[in-house]
Scaffold this motif. Sequence first.
Motif, PDB file in Angstrom:
ATOM      1  N   THR A 192       0.803  -1.344  -0.009  1.00 32.00           N
ATOM      2  CA  THR A 192      -0.024   0.199  -0.149  1.00 32.00           C
ATOM      3  C   THR A 192       0.833   1.287   0.053  1.00 32.00           C
ATOM      4  O   THR A 192       0.318   2.378  -0.394  1.00 32.00           O
ATOM      5  CB  THR A 192      -0.851   0.076   1.220  1.00 32.00           C
ATOM      6  N   GLY A 193       2.160   1.048   0.233  1.00 34.02           N
ATOM      7  CA  GLY A 193       2.915   2.181   0.467  1.00 34.02           C
ATOM      8  C   GLY A 193       2.795   3.034   1.867  1.00 34.02           C
ATOM      9  O   GLY A 193       3.046   4.122   2.015  1.00 34.02           O
ATOM     10  N   ASN A 194       2.092   2.310   2.854  1.00 36.42           N
ATOM     11  CA  ASN A 194       1.688   3.182   4.115  1.00 36.42           C
ATOM     12  C   ASN A 194       2.518   2.608   5.090  1.00 36.42           C
ATOM     13  O   ASN A 194       2.954   1.490   5.358  1.00 36.42           O
ATOM     14  CB  ASN A 194       0.234   2.996   4.141  1.00 36.42           C
ATOM     15  N   ARG A 195       3.051   3.480   5.848  1.00 40.21           N
ATOM     16  CA  ARG A 195       4.060   2.965   6.809  1.00 40.21           C
ATOM     17  C   ARG A 195       3.427   2.053   8.113  1.00 40.21           C
ATOM     18  O   ARG A 195       4.176   1.338   8.512  1.00 40.21           O
ATOM     19  CB  ARG A 195       4.673   4.118   7.759  1.00 40.21           C
ATOM     20  N   LYS A 196       2.042   2.396   8.540  1.00 40.04           N
ATOM     21  CA  LYS A 196       1.627   1.332   9.261  1.00 40.04           C
ATOM     22  C   LYS A 196       0.300   1.038   8.972  1.00 40.04           C
ATOM     23  O   LYS A 196      -0.621   1.920   8.815  1.00 40.04           O
ATOM     24  CB  LYS A 196       1.748   1.984  10.682  1.00 40.04           C
ATOM     25  N   VAL A 197       0.079  -0.047   8.548  1.00 46.64           N
ATOM     26  CA  VAL A 197      -1.330  -0.693   8.223  1.00 46.64           C
ATOM     27  C   VAL A 197      -1.653  -1.706   9.292  1.00 46.64           C
ATOM     28  O   VAL A 197      -1.027  -2.952   9.441  1.00 46.64           O
ATOM     29  CB  VAL A 197      -1.469  -1.399   6.767  1.00 46.64           C
ATOM     30  N   LEU A 198      -2.984  -1.724   9.612  1.00 47.96           N
ATOM     31  CA  LEU A 198      -3.503  -2.692  10.542  1.00 47.96           C
ATOM     32  C   LEU A 198      -4.620  -3.211   9.721  1.00 47.96           C
ATOM     33  O   LEU A 198      -5.657  -2.415   9.222  1.00 47.96           O
ATOM     34  CB  LEU A 198      -3.875  -2.173  12.046  1.00 47.96           C
TER      35      LEU A 198
ATOM     36  N   LEU B  17      -7.171   5.987  18.447  1.00 49.79           N
ATOM     37  CA  LEU B  17      -7.360   5.372  16.976  1.00 49.79           C
ATOM     38  C   LEU B  17      -6.669   5.847  15.992  1.00 49.79           C
ATOM     39  O   LEU B  17      -5.493   6.858  16.281  1.00 49.79           O
ATOM     40  CB  LEU B  17      -8.829   5.838  16.616  1.00 49.79           C
ATOM     41  N   PRO B  18      -6.156   5.249  14.723  1.00 47.35           N
ATOM     42  CA  PRO B  18      -5.234   5.508  13.814  1.00 47.35           C
ATOM     43  C   PRO B  18      -6.008   7.017  13.087  1.00 47.35           C
ATOM     44  O   PRO B  18      -6.983   7.405  13.536  1.00 47.35           O
ATOM     45  CB  PRO B  18      -5.346   4.323  12.820  1.00 47.35           C
ATOM     46  N   ASP B  19      -4.972   7.585  12.200  1.00 45.02           N
ATOM     47  CA  ASP B  19      -5.242   8.434  11.433  1.00 45.02           C
ATOM     48  C   ASP B  19      -6.655   8.318  10.597  1.00 45.02           C
ATOM     49  O   ASP B  19      -7.471   9.123  10.218  1.00 45.02           O
ATOM     50  CB  ASP B  19      -4.246   9.087  10.556  1.00 45.02           C
ATOM     51  N   TRP B  20      -6.463   6.932   9.900  1.00 46.17           N
ATOM     52  CA  TRP B  20      -7.565   6.665   8.962  1.00 46.17           C
ATOM     53  C   TRP B  20      -8.161   5.412   9.220  1.00 46.17           C
ATOM     54  O   TRP B  20      -7.560   4.377   9.891  1.00 46.17           O
ATOM     55  CB  TRP B  20      -6.978   6.462   7.381  1.00 46.17           C
ATOM     56  N   VAL B  21      -9.313   5.268   9.016  1.00 41.15           N
ATOM     57  CA  VAL B  21     -10.140   3.849   8.854  1.00 41.15           C
ATOM     58  C   VAL B  21     -10.760   3.768   7.385  1.00 41.15           C
ATOM     59  O   VAL B  21     -11.651   4.474   6.903  1.00 41.15           O
ATOM     60  CB  VAL B  21     -11.348   3.666  10.118  1.00 41.15           C
TER      61      VAL B  21
ATOM     62  N   VAL C 299      -7.812  -2.516   0.944  1.00 42.59           N
ATOM     63  CA  VAL C 299      -6.480  -2.410   0.742  1.00 42.59           C
ATOM     64  C   VAL C 299      -6.087  -2.095  -0.579  1.00 42.59           C
ATOM     65  O   VAL C 299      -5.361  -1.227  -0.738  1.00 42.59           O
ATOM     66  CB  VAL C 299      -5.787  -4.042   0.966  1.00 42.59           C
ATOM     67  N   ALA C 300      -7.028  -2.322  -1.644  1.00 44.66           N
ATOM     68  CA  ALA C 300      -6.657  -1.718  -2.879  1.00 44.66           C
ATOM     69  C   ALA C 300      -6.912  -0.144  -2.839  1.00 44.66           C
ATOM     70  O   ALA C 300      -6.327   0.462  -3.380  1.00 44.66           O
ATOM     71  CB  ALA C 300      -7.838  -2.629  -3.919  1.00 44.66           C
ATOM     72  N   GLY C 301      -8.349   0.198  -2.013  1.00 41.70           N
ATOM     73  CA  GLY C 301      -8.355   1.538  -1.781  1.00 41.70           C
ATOM     74  C   GLY C 301      -7.356   2.328  -1.314  1.00 41.70           C
ATOM     75  O   GLY C 301      -6.802   3.560  -1.536  1.00 41.70           O
ATOM     76  N   LEU C 302      -6.584   1.703  -0.134  1.00 37.26           N
ATOM     77  CA  LEU C 302      -5.752   2.455   0.485  1.00 37.26           C
ATOM     78  C   LEU C 302      -4.630   2.625  -0.395  1.00 37.26           C
ATOM     79  O   LEU C 302      -3.945   3.663  -0.367  1.00 37.26           O
ATOM     80  CB  LEU C 302      -5.314   1.692   1.609  1.00 37.26           C
ATOM     81  N   ARG C 303      -4.179   1.559  -1.006  1.00 35.91           N
ATOM     82  CA  ARG C 303      -3.071   1.867  -2.139  1.00 35.91           C
ATOM     83  C   ARG C 303      -3.271   2.863  -3.190  1.00 35.91           C
ATOM     84  O   ARG C 303      -2.269   3.553  -3.318  1.00 35.91           O
ATOM     85  CB  ARG C 303      -2.795   0.325  -2.827  1.00 35.91           C
ATOM     86  N   LYS C 304      -4.450   3.006  -3.683  1.00 32.16           N
ATOM     87  CA  LYS C 304      -4.811   3.972  -4.504  1.00 32.16           C
ATOM     88  C   LYS C 304      -4.675   5.337  -3.950  1.00 32.16           C
ATOM     89  O   LYS C 304      -4.272   6.343  -4.375  1.00 32.16           O
ATOM     90  CB  LYS C 304      -6.446   3.547  -5.218  1.00 32.16           C
ATOM     91  N   LEU C 305      -5.411   5.670  -2.845  1.00 29.77           N
ATOM     92  CA  LEU C 305      -5.267   6.677  -2.027  1.00 29.77           C
ATOM     93  C   LEU C 305      -3.855   7.298  -1.581  1.00 29.77           C
ATOM     94  O   LEU C 305      -3.613   8.568  -1.684  1.00 29.77           O
ATOM     95  CB  LEU C 305      -6.166   6.702  -0.947  1.00 29.77           C
ATOM     96  N   VAL C 306      -3.163   6.427  -1.201  1.00 27.58           N
ATOM     97  CA  VAL C 306      -1.730   6.656  -1.012  1.00 27.58           C
ATOM     98  C   VAL C 306      -0.993   7.097  -2.173  1.00 27.58           C
ATOM     99  O   VAL C 306      -0.358   8.278  -2.017  1.00 27.58           O
ATOM    100  CB  VAL C 306      -0.676   5.553  -0.179  1.00 27.58           C
ATOM    101  N   SER C 307      -1.325   6.190  -3.318  1.00 27.15           N
ATOM    102  CA  SER C 307      -0.566   6.675  -4.614  1.00 27.15           C
ATOM    103  C   SER C 307      -0.926   8.195  -4.922  1.00 27.15           C
ATOM    104  O   SER C 307      -0.269   8.722  -5.870  1.00 27.15           O
ATOM    105  CB  SER C 307      -0.832   5.606  -5.773  1.00 27.15           C
ATOM    106  N   GLN C 308      -2.341   8.576  -4.948  1.00 23.13           N
ATOM    107  CA  GLN C 308      -2.839   9.779  -5.248  1.00 23.13           C
ATOM    108  C   GLN C 308      -2.292  11.063  -4.099  1.00 23.13           C
ATOM    109  O   GLN C 308      -3.188  12.170  -4.417  1.00 23.13           O
ATOM    110  CB  GLN C 308      -4.056   9.723  -5.274  1.00 23.13           C
ATOM    111  N   GLN C 309      -1.821  10.416  -2.954  1.00 27.05           N
ATOM    112  CA  GLN C 309      -1.511  11.416  -2.074  1.00 27.05           C
ATOM    113  C   GLN C 309      -2.526  12.004  -1.434  1.00 27.05           C
ATOM    114  O   GLN C 309      -2.538  13.309  -0.704  1.00 27.05           O
ATOM    115  CB  GLN C 309      -0.477  12.616  -2.576  1.00 27.05           C
ATOM    116  N   ILE C 310      -3.654  11.183  -1.315  1.00 28.59           N
ATOM    117  CA  ILE C 310      -4.858  11.896  -0.516  1.00 28.59           C
ATOM    118  C   ILE C 310      -4.383  11.189   0.883  1.00 28.59           C
ATOM    119  O   ILE C 310      -4.909  12.253   1.910  1.00 28.59           O
ATOM    120  CB  ILE C 310      -6.167  11.253  -1.051  1.00 28.59           C
TER     121      ILE C 310
ATOM    122  N   GLU D 187       0.888   8.429   7.417  1.00 29.77           N
ATOM    123  CA  GLU D 187      -0.297   8.212   8.148  1.00 29.77           C
ATOM    124  C   GLU D 187      -0.572   6.848   8.598  1.00 29.77           C
ATOM    125  O   GLU D 187      -0.242   5.927   7.742  1.00 29.77           O
ATOM    126  CB  GLU D 187      -1.676   9.106   7.778  1.00 29.77           C
ATOM    127  N   THR D 188      -1.235   6.452   9.644  1.00 27.46           N
ATOM    128  CA  THR D 188      -1.766   5.399  10.147  1.00 27.46           C
ATOM    129  C   THR D 188      -3.008   5.008   9.672  1.00 27.46           C
ATOM    130  O   THR D 188      -4.056   5.879   9.417  1.00 27.46           O
ATOM    131  CB  THR D 188      -1.853   4.913  11.684  1.00 27.46           C
TER     132      THR D 188
END
Length: 420
Positions: A96-102, A233-237, A356-367, A372-373
């Motif tokens: 996903t390119g995200n530093r911490k994914v749960l 809680l994390p930054d995003w759910v 997971v697919a959505g998180l990957r896409k939103l990270v790639s779009q820098q949204i 962020e966690t």
Amino acid sequence: MKLVCVDCNKEYPAPFFDYQCECGGLFDIIHDTKHLDAEQLKRVFHDRLSDRMTPYASGVWRYKELIFPELAEEHITTKYEGNTGLYASELLQTYTGNRKVLLKAQSENPSGSFKDNGMTVAVSHGRSLGYQRFTCTSTGNTSSSLAMYASIAQGESYVFVPNKNISLNKVLQTLAYGAKVISFDGTYDDGIRFYERHSKELGLYICNSINPFRIEGQKSIVYEIAQYLNWNLPDWVVIPGGALSNVTALGKGLQDLKTLGLIDKLPRVALVQADGASPFHQMVSEGRSELIPEPHPYTRASALNIGNPPSWKKALRTIEETRGVTCSVTDQEILDAKALVDKSGIGCEPASAATVAGLRKLVSQQIIDKDETAVCILTGNMLKDTDALHEYHLGASSKGAFCNTIQPAELSLQNIANLL
């Protein structure tokens, strides 16, 4: 407890119950929580973690004070749902390119999906009103959950299932739990319209997400995440969206936690739909105030195959209150993400992997910033749709040959040693 219409704000005090206001709007359930103390609640919720043979062993009924405080204990219908795992995965962090994914694996629920969190409350409420016949329309997970709880309650379940674009595994599970399955030409939305018109004359208690008690039970998912993370809680759910009951419940639960002082700030919510069934995302992205239904939705992630989500107004409130975002992903992106969730040892059905697919896409779009966690909610078990596993790993036309298998001419020590 009172019911409040989300459209006209008309209030109906308990014990009044209906699925829709006279204006046609859906209901929210509002509890009076002014007398509750945050620190005392934390102690109660912690102590109940050690319960094993009472209803409070449930990851839903542990939070009874916030879900259905008025319900008599004798009506609680539970299979100790909830208490599902929260997992970290370096593989998915890289993907996903995200530093911490749960990942919150609601797939570990008794019937294999997040629907159990809401269904235990809906069936318990129906029992308290004297119902013995329960109904839903479903693309799969709702039906199998309902059938399980209705059987535990020694009641009957009647399930309306579209005859195409569904998972046979889920229908078989529903049948195995003893439900009477009614297969019909049409979509999920057609089933909803039928029982909205006829459920009362048939004596059926509706267990779809138009039932506000379903939403109350599903709030427990975010309560449990917060408790596991010591109320931080994390930054995003990130959550998938079909009928939109889950994102509705998530927003309602987050507001409960913030109002009571159990958390200091609200995380942002990312709602992910599949490209072929994304009327809510299209509405939000185009800045419209009304949802235009998709009359012929299609996605391989069958649990998301809903073109007219009934809870869209409640879901929109969640997006607005949390400064949330929406996106949609292709079926291929969903299936690729699912393969990585499975490979990580957690596993999920296709609809779950949309997060997971959505998180990957939103990270790639820098949204979503890579630093962020995030928690991705996995809604269903990987065995809910074994056809998807077969098609992805073996190919739709395979004749039983397994990929990544090795077939030495002779099973001998030397041959195997050469392959390792």
